[in-house]
Scaffold this motif. Structure first.
Motif, mmCIF file in Angstrom:
data_model
loop_
_atom_site.group_PDB
_atom_site.id
_atom_site.type_symbol
_atom_site.label_atom_id
_atom_site.label_comp_id
_atom_site.label_asym_id
_atom_site.label_seq_id
_atom_site.Cartn_x
_atom_site.Cartn_y
_atom_site.Cartn_z
ATOM 1 N N ASP A 1 0.689 -1.271 0.329
ATOM 2 C CA ASP A 1 -0.329 -0.248 -0.081
ATOM 3 C C ASP A 1 1.002 1.360 -0.141
ATOM 4 O O ASP A 1 0.353 2.466 0.178
ATOM 5 N N CYS B 1 2.202 -10.051 -5.883
ATOM 6 C CA CYS B 1 1.991 -8.153 -4.998
ATOM 7 C C CYS B 1 0.561 -8.438 -5.689
ATOM 8 O O CYS B 1 0.199 -8.043 -6.489
ATOM 9 N N ILE C 1 -1.942 -5.159 -4.759
ATOM 10 C CA ILE C 1 -2.335 -3.743 -3.548
ATOM 11 C C ILE C 1 -3.319 -3.544 -3.343
ATOM 12 O O ILE C 1 -4.648 -3.795 -3.889
ATOM 13 N N VAL D 1 -3.760 3.545 -6.548
ATOM 14 C CA VAL D 1 -3.461 2.297 -7.132
ATOM 15 C C VAL D 1 -2.873 2.645 -8.740
ATOM 16 O O VAL D 1 -1.944 1.623 -8.884
ATOM 17 N N LEU E 1 1.126 2.987 -7.991
ATOM 18 C CA LEU E 1 1.449 2.041 -7.251
ATOM 19 C C LEU E 1 1.894 0.725 -8.144
ATOM 20 O O LEU E 1 3.016 -0.291 -7.886
ATOM 21 N N ALA E 2 0.565 0.631 -8.425
ATOM 22 C CA ALA E 2 0.857 -0.941 -9.523
ATOM 23 C C ALA E 2 2.057 -0.466 -10.770
ATOM 24 O O ALA E 2 2.567 -1.500 -11.090
#
Length: 243
Positions: free
Chosen positions: A105, A126, A128, A154, A157-158
């Motif tokens: 996160d 992984c 998220i 999201v 971070l992805a």
């Protein structure tokens, strides 16, 4: 031990029936949903029984419990999922046994996981973690009450996970929020997660895993389209109180 095995077998059969019925109601094949049994606070002996009963995916949320349990069950054909909020000082340990980390996160965690995955010569799956209680315009990619990144965080971070050595971007996870617009509306929460999954898969087609739903709301998760459900108490019983 025989009595405990019978108890777990009966509970597992009940959960299997629920998942099968939920899949049928949603027009989905049973093979589309994977059961992950959350074994937190329960002993390695229970994990061993579950493995004998055909369980292949187990989850833990505290490294201090998970690490020795995973070591004690290293001979079993299991996939270990770490589902709790993960502090960076625990990453080295978790990266040694977890096959999946479902609670990614923040960028700092991505960096730490990548470093330890490479050091261990492993590839970590992984997910998220999405905080739907942070799904507000003012959240600005903040974190939720139970961990997780807001929906508008999201995509970035992805991108970081997908580009990190030793990590594999597998999809999204959420916990039905206790506050905010989705409180008490599990079906709507999981449908929102599926919308986010569709967006994610447009950029990362292989990241199609959606982990949602627990003992009390697995039916809503299956109806929404979840690929994995995380079930603890419905299989293992009431959790022992942590001392």
């Amino acid at each position: 031990m025989t009595e405990r095995r019978e108890e777990l077998a009966a509970n597992l059969a009940d959960v299997e029936e629920r998942i099968t019925a939920a899949c049928a109601a949603a027009g989905r094949g049973r093979e589309e949903v994977t059961l992950i049994v959350v074994t937190k606070t329960f002993p390695a002996s229970d994990v061993r029984i579950l493995s004998e009963l055909g369980v292949r995916h187990v989850a833990e949320n505290r490294d201090q419990d998970a690490a020795p349990k995973a070591a004690a069950c290293a001979d079993l054909p299991l996939q270990w999922h770490f589902v709790g909020q993960l502090q960076t000082n625990k990453v080295r340990s978790v990266a040694g046994y977890a096959d999946f980390v479902q609670s990614v996160d923040r960028s700092r965690l991505v960096t730490a996981l990548s470093k330890e995955a490479v050091r261990n010569g492993r590839e970590l799956g992984c997910l998220i973690q999405v905080a739907l209680d942070a799904d507000e315009p003012a959240a600005g990619g903040g974190r939720g009450e139970r961990g997780g990144v807001a929906p508008d965080g999201v995509a970035e971070l992805a991108r970081l996970v997908a580009g990190a050595e030793g990590l594999r971007l597998d999809g999204l996870m959420t916990v039905a929020p206790l506050t905010g617009e989705y409180a008490g509306r599990q079906q709507a929460a999981f449908e929102r997660l599926m919308d986010l999954s569709t967006d994610l898969c447009a950029a990362h087609p292989a990241a199609n895993m959606v982990s949602a739903g627990m003992s009390t709301d697995l039916e809503q998760a299956v109806a929404a389209g979840a690929t994995h459900v995380r079930v603890g108490s419905a299989v293992l019983g009431v959790r022992p109180r942590l001392g």
